[in-house]
Design an enzyme around this catalytic site. Structure first.
Site, PDB file in Angstrom:
ATOM      1  N   ARG A 171      -1.829 -14.323   4.476  1.00  0.00           N
ATOM      2  CA  ARG A 171      -2.575 -13.657   5.549  1.00  0.00           C
ATOM      3  C   ARG A 171      -1.812 -13.747   6.875  1.00  0.00           C
ATOM      4  NH1 ARG A 171      -6.920 -10.452   4.323  1.00  0.00           N
ATOM      5  NH2 ARG A 171      -7.841 -10.994   6.317  1.00  0.00           N
ATOM      6  N   LYS A 175       0.823  -1.215   0.000  1.00  0.00           N
ATOM      7  CA  LYS A 175       0.000   0.000   0.000  1.00  0.00           C
ATOM      8  C   LYS A 175       0.864   1.276   0.000  1.00  0.00           C
ATOM      9  CE  LYS A 175      -3.971  -2.198   2.318  1.00  0.00           C
ATOM     10  NZ  LYS A 175      -4.944  -2.088   3.434  1.00  0.00           N
ATOM     11  N   THR A 187      -5.340  -7.046  10.800  1.00  0.00           N
ATOM     12  CA  THR A 187      -5.650  -5.778  10.115  1.00  0.00           C
ATOM     13  C   THR A 187      -5.101  -4.567  10.877  1.00  0.00           C
ATOM     14  OG1 THR A 187      -7.716  -6.828   9.420  1.00  0.00           O
ATOM     15  CG2 THR A 187      -7.560  -4.451   9.109  1.00  0.00           C
ATOM     16  N   HIS A 228      -2.058  -5.455   1.559  1.00  0.00           N
ATOM     17  CA  HIS A 228      -3.354  -6.118   1.369  1.00  0.00           C
ATOM     18  C   HIS A 228      -3.098  -7.538   0.907  1.00  0.00           C
ATOM     19  CE1 HIS A 228      -7.292  -7.155  -0.323  1.00  0.00           C
ATOM     20  NE2 HIS A 228      -6.597  -7.677  -1.313  1.00  0.00           N
ATOM     21  N   ARG A 272       2.594  -6.343   9.136  1.00  0.00           N
ATOM     22  CA  ARG A 272       1.866  -5.209   9.723  1.00  0.00           C
ATOM     23  C   ARG A 272       2.422  -4.803  11.083  1.00  0.00           C
ATOM     24  NH1 ARG A 272      -4.048  -7.155   7.532  1.00  0.00           N
ATOM     25  NH2 ARG A 272      -4.111  -5.834   5.682  1.00  0.00           N
ATOM     26  N   ASN A 289      -1.943   0.220   6.860  1.00  0.00           N
ATOM     27  CA  ASN A 289      -1.419  -1.042   7.382  1.00  0.00           C
ATOM     28  C   ASN A 289      -0.525  -1.789   6.387  1.00  0.00           C
ATOM     29  OD1 ASN A 289      -3.445  -1.892   5.727  1.00  0.00           O
ATOM     30  ND2 ASN A 289      -4.645  -2.936   7.300  1.00  0.00           N
ATOM     31  N   TYR A 303     -12.458  -2.407  -3.868  1.00  0.00           N
ATOM     32  CA  TYR A 303     -12.898  -2.588  -2.479  1.00  0.00           C
ATOM     33  C   TYR A 303     -14.424  -2.635  -2.347  1.00  0.00           C
ATOM     34  CZ  TYR A 303      -8.475  -2.153   0.152  1.00  0.00           C
ATOM     35  OH  TYR A 303      -7.248  -2.373   0.731  1.00  0.00           O
ATOM     36  N   GLU A 311      -9.286 -10.854  -7.669  1.00  0.00           N
ATOM     37  CA  GLU A 311      -8.342  -9.743  -7.506  1.00  0.00           C
ATOM     38  C   GLU A 311      -7.154  -9.862  -8.458  1.00  0.00           C
ATOM     39  OE1 GLU A 311      -9.512  -8.989  -2.798  1.00  0.00           O
ATOM     40  OE2 GLU A 311      -7.457  -9.544  -3.287  1.00  0.00           O
ATOM     41  N   PHE A 323     -15.870   3.224   6.718  1.00  0.00           N
ATOM     42  CA  PHE A 323     -14.534   3.681   6.306  1.00  0.00           C
ATOM     43  C   PHE A 323     -14.289   3.538   4.797  1.00  0.00           C
ATOM     44  CE2 PHE A 323     -14.243  -0.687   8.005  1.00  0.00           C
ATOM     45  CZ  PHE A 323     -13.760  -1.376   6.883  1.00  0.00           C
TER      46      PHE A 323
END
Ligand code: ATP
Ligand code: MG
Length: 136
Positions: free
Chosen positions: A88, A12, A94, A118, A105, A115, A52, A129, A60
């Protein structure tokens, strides 16, 4: 049982901006996720909104879309054994404050929105995706 999967990972804007791309890629490779494709791009807010979409009812959502389109990101296809779950775990929770030690993270995340990474959360979403960013 070996189950080779592909998953989508995004570095990100907060992490790209802090020049963490190579360090994060190294973590994936050390944990046996191979980087099959990688490109640095910047997406529009509309594209982020499409990406998203599952979160469109969340409070949010607007900030999330603004944020993902706010600067360059690195999108990657990772491949390896149980790649979806493995990624993950490598990412961590998160909220970086709740992430386990040595997760990306925990190491690099700044806040629940910034964070750093993704990762797809299911086989179905991984396929969607990957197609979203790597259509051919
Ligand atoms: P990602 O989809 O980015 O891999 P995730 O699957 O851990 O993260 P999701 O529940 O899918 O978490 O949320 C998507 C993103 O929305 C999160 O990465 C985070 O940046 C943001 N987000 C989630 N919950 C909140 C919240 N309560 N407040 C602000 N932003 C949030
Ligand atoms: Mg998610």
């Amino acid at each position: 049982m070996s189950k080779i999967e592909k998953t989508l990972s995004i570095i990100k804007p907060d992490a790209v901006e802090r020049n963490l791309t190579e360090e994060i890629k190294k973590i994936f490779e050390e944990k046996n996720l191979k980087i099959k494709e990688s490109k640095k791009i910047q997406i529009s807010k509309d594209e982020a909104a499409e990406f998203y979409k599952v979160h469109q009812s969340k409070p949010f959502y607007n900030d999330l879309c603004k944020y993902l389109s706010s600067g360059p990101i690195v999108v990657m296809i990772l491949e390896g054994e149980n790649a979806i779950l493995s990624n993950r775990k490598i990412m961590g929770a998160t909220d970086p404050k709740k992430a386990e030690n040595n997760t990306i993270r925990k190491l690099y995340g700044l806040s629940i929105d910034k964070n750093s990474v993704h990762g797809s959360d299911s086989l179905e979403n991984a396929n969607k995706e990957i197609n979203f960013f790597f259509k051919n």
